[in-house]
Write an enzyme that holds these catalytic residues in place. Structure first.
Site, PDB file in Angstrom:
ATOM      1  CE1 TYR A  61      -7.852 -18.639 -19.621  1.00  6.90           C
ATOM      2  CE2 TYR A  61      -6.480 -20.452 -20.170  1.00  6.90           C
ATOM      3  CZ  TYR A  61      -6.905 -18.964 -20.497  1.00  6.90           C
ATOM      4  OH  TYR A  61      -6.284 -18.405 -21.131  1.00  6.90           O
ATOM      5  CD  GLU A  62      -7.160 -17.315 -12.617  1.00  9.07           C
ATOM      6  OE1 GLU A  62      -6.136 -17.820 -13.179  1.00  9.07           O
ATOM      7  OE2 GLU A  62      -7.110 -16.996 -11.601  1.00  9.07           O
TER       8      GLU A  62
END
Ligand SMILES: Cc1cc2nc3c(=O)[nH]c(=O)nc-3n(C[C@H](O)[C@H](O)[C@H](O)COP(=O)(O)OP(=O)(O)OC[C@H]3O[C@@H](n4cnc5c(N)ncnc54)[C@H](O)[C@@H]3O)c2cc1C
Length: 592
Positions: free
Chosen positions: A438-439
């Site tokens: 993620y990110e």
């Protein structure tokens, strides 16, 4: 076992490895008094050990539950969150004008490591709130700030960041959630989001959602995305909570790890449209996202550092207790703790050295981001912004990659018991696995490093950093300290590899982009291995001049990193330059 924040290591990394002390001395931090750092971090460590760490296992075992259209967090979670906000931990780096403490991002970075180590699933909620704060602070109207910013900073109303949709993951520009202009200047939002962290929960009265959506007349792709603030409950003129807004959780995911952090599917506007308020300008949503992206990516890197340190502490304790075999050359029937065995020592040193290097890379990124906004002089700010931009993808990807490696080693040190859930080693490994995804996946970070950060101004940021790193190696060589072993030559080789690989990529990034992209991930690893080695050597040099530090410890750690990790730089250079053709010819194998 519980977690103890390694305050001495953190302070050495922050002040000397990451350059906080020099930046403070140079006046880049204004009137910030760095003498308060030890007390803040000691207090953070206490809160983490006493309140957050005991809930880590409970959270993993209970997970979250969806009851009707509400998410119920594990036992103890809402109370811990209340104590968290009351103690002011949400507000460490928030603007003082809105009730925050205004402390540097670098101090908050050290705290983020501590929260992630003690309870990564809990820490994820404030981590995302911080992104929301940055976006609102930089781009929101004064009216919106007046209503929401103080609540977000205190943590009374946490935030979410809602980008992802089924067809729009890494490719954010493909999102379809729609926003219509309403006559009163607000917007009506309709659509669906997936994978939204803390999209709903019972830890607060309200939640402030930050949602990316597209206006009907928006241009395609990322140029047509706008950012909207959508509160779970609308806010009345007197600040009290009003009607329920049309944004609801419609499902929760069952995950490999992070069981206590809800990952929600969100239905937006099923009953006519959620009321949303524009942040920044129409179609400039990606611009708003870029403001907070460095900080958010750094924070996820710090999750990697934190979880790695937690796994290391646990493995070290286990290795001192578990008895198997005898130390080489020892007779008798009594078994020794496994820490006597060189291979176990090697694994523990690998865990500790990777964690320490990633820590300093992350803190150095935070210092650069601080200086980029705090320094008085425009040239200093610009140079720091370039440094922060260059380091961010390395901080995110290197630290989360090593988070996975270190937690895996943590299991290995536990032997069979590591594979059994009761020890807790497996939880760290499972929880760490999401961080490279993620990110912005780590693949996307590598692409960012090569195509944007390296390529900016013909590699100027990289050459400036290499100059500084070569200076550190010269000081290691000049120290003539035999305890450094072959640290100097190993780091010199690593920097040579980094420079050659950088030039090779720069020559191809526009003329032969597929070749450059094929080498992006090994290049990022090469960068982290060379950079981390130099930073640990720098810390060891500083420790030799500090009365309170135990220099031998830090010299040995730096040497271990140089001789066991940085030493792979030349082969990573070869991977970057020699294997691009093979990667691009891979269809013959993969699609045969
Ligand atoms: C637990 C969890 C929490 C999350 N929290 C949030 C949240 O709060 N808010 C939110 O908006 N999202 C959230 N996400 C979504 C997360 O950010 C995405 O999963 C991530 O961005 C990757 O997108 P994807 O899953 O669609 O993978 P894809 O984009 O389909 O990627 C699949 C693979 O292809 C690679 N790839 C894709 N495109 C390229 C390319 N151009 N070049 C090279 N390689 C490429 C990727 O690196 C990856 O290895 C969360 C996800 C999870 C699992």
């Amino acid at each position: 076992m519980t977690y103890r924040a390694p305050i001495n290591d953190i302070l050495l990394a922050l002040n000397h490895g990451a350059g906080l002390l020099d930046a403070v001395k140079a006046g880049h931090y204004g009137d910030f008094d760095n003498d308060i750092a030890p007390a803040v971090l000691e207090e953070a460590g206490r809160f983490a050990s006493d309140v957050l760490a005991p809930l880590n296992r409970i959270g993993d075992e209970h997970g979250i539950k969806l009851e009707g259209s509400s998410v119920i967090t594990p036992p103890g979670w809402p109370d811990a969150y209340r104590r968290w906000t009351e103690a002011g931990w949400n507000a460490v780096s928030g603007s003082e004008a809105f009730g925050g403490q205004g402390l540097p991002l670098a101090i908050n970075a050290a705290c983020t490591e501590i929260w992630s180590a003690s309870n990564i699933a809990f820490g994820l909620c404030p981590l995302l709130t911080l992104s929301a704060i940055e976006a609102l602070d930089a781009h929101g109207s004064e009216e919106l700030k007046k209503i929401y910013l103080g609540k977000l900073i205190s943590g009374e109303w946490p935030g979410t960041m809602q980008l992802t949709e089924p067809q729009a993951g890494s490719d954010v520009g493909a999102l379809r959630t729609r926003a219509e202009r309403a006559p009163d200047g607000t917007y009506r939002i309709k659509g669906a989001k997936i994978f939204i962290t803390y999209g709903d929960h019972d830890m607060s009265d309200n939640i402030v959602h930050f949602v990316l959506a597209r206006l009907p007349d928006a241009p395609p792709g990322t140029k047509g995305i706008s950012l909207f603030l959508i509160p779970k409950f609308l806010v009345n003129a007197d600040g009290s909570l009003g009607a329920r807004n049309d944004i609801h959780v419609s499902g929760v995911e069952h995950k490999l790890g992070m069981h206590a952090a809800p990952t929600c599917t969100m239905s937006i506007g099923d009953k006519g449209g959620a009321i949303g308020y524009l942040i920044g300008e129409e179609n400039r949503g990606m611009h708003c996202m870029f403001t907070m992206m460095n900080q958010a990516r750094l924070a996820v890197g710090l999750e990697g550092v934190g979880i790695a340190d937690r796994a290391y502490q646990q493995a070290l304790a286990f290795a001192q207790e578990r008895r198997q075999g005898r130390a080489v050359g020892k007779s008798g029937s009594e078994a020794d703790p496994i820490i006597v065995h060189p291979d176990v020592k090697r694994m523990l040193m690998q865990m500790r050295a990777l964690t320490a290097a990633a820590r300093t890379i992350c803190y150095a990124t935070a210092v650069a981001l601080d200086v980029s906004v705090r320094a008085k002089d425009a040239n200093t700010r610009a140079a720091a912004a370039a440094r922060g931009a260059l380091l961010t993808p390395i901080a995110k990807a290197f630290s989360t990659d090593i988070g996975n490696e270190v937690t895996s080693l943590g299991i290995q040190i536990h032997g069979g018991m590591g594979f059994i859930e009761e020890t807790g080693a497996a939880q760290h490994y499972r929880d760490a696995r999401i961080t490279p995804i993620y990110e912005g996946t780590n693949g996307i970070q590598s692409i960012d490093l090569v195509t944007r950060k390296l390529a900016a101004n013909g590699g100027e940021s990289v050459w400036a950093l290499l100059d500084e790193l070569n200076g550190i190696v010269s000081r290691v060589e000049a120290s003539n300290d035999p305890a450094f072993g072959t640290t100097g030559p190993k780091l010199r080789d690593a920097l040579g590899s980094l420079e050659r690989a950088s030039r090779w990529l720069l020559e191809r990034v526009t003329s032969a982009p597929n070749e450059a992209l094929a080498g992006a991930t090994p290049y990022l690893r090469l960068f982290g291995s060379a950079l981390g080695g130099c930073m640990l050597a720098n810390e060891a040099l500083a420790a030799r001049n500090l009365a309170e530090a135990d220099p031998q410890r830090y010299v040995t750690l730096a040497r271990f990193f140089a001789e066991n990790v940085s030493v792979h730089a030349p082969s990573l250079e070869k991977t970057v330059t020699d294997s691009a053709e093979a990667v691009n010819g891979a269809d013959a194998v993969l699609l045969a």
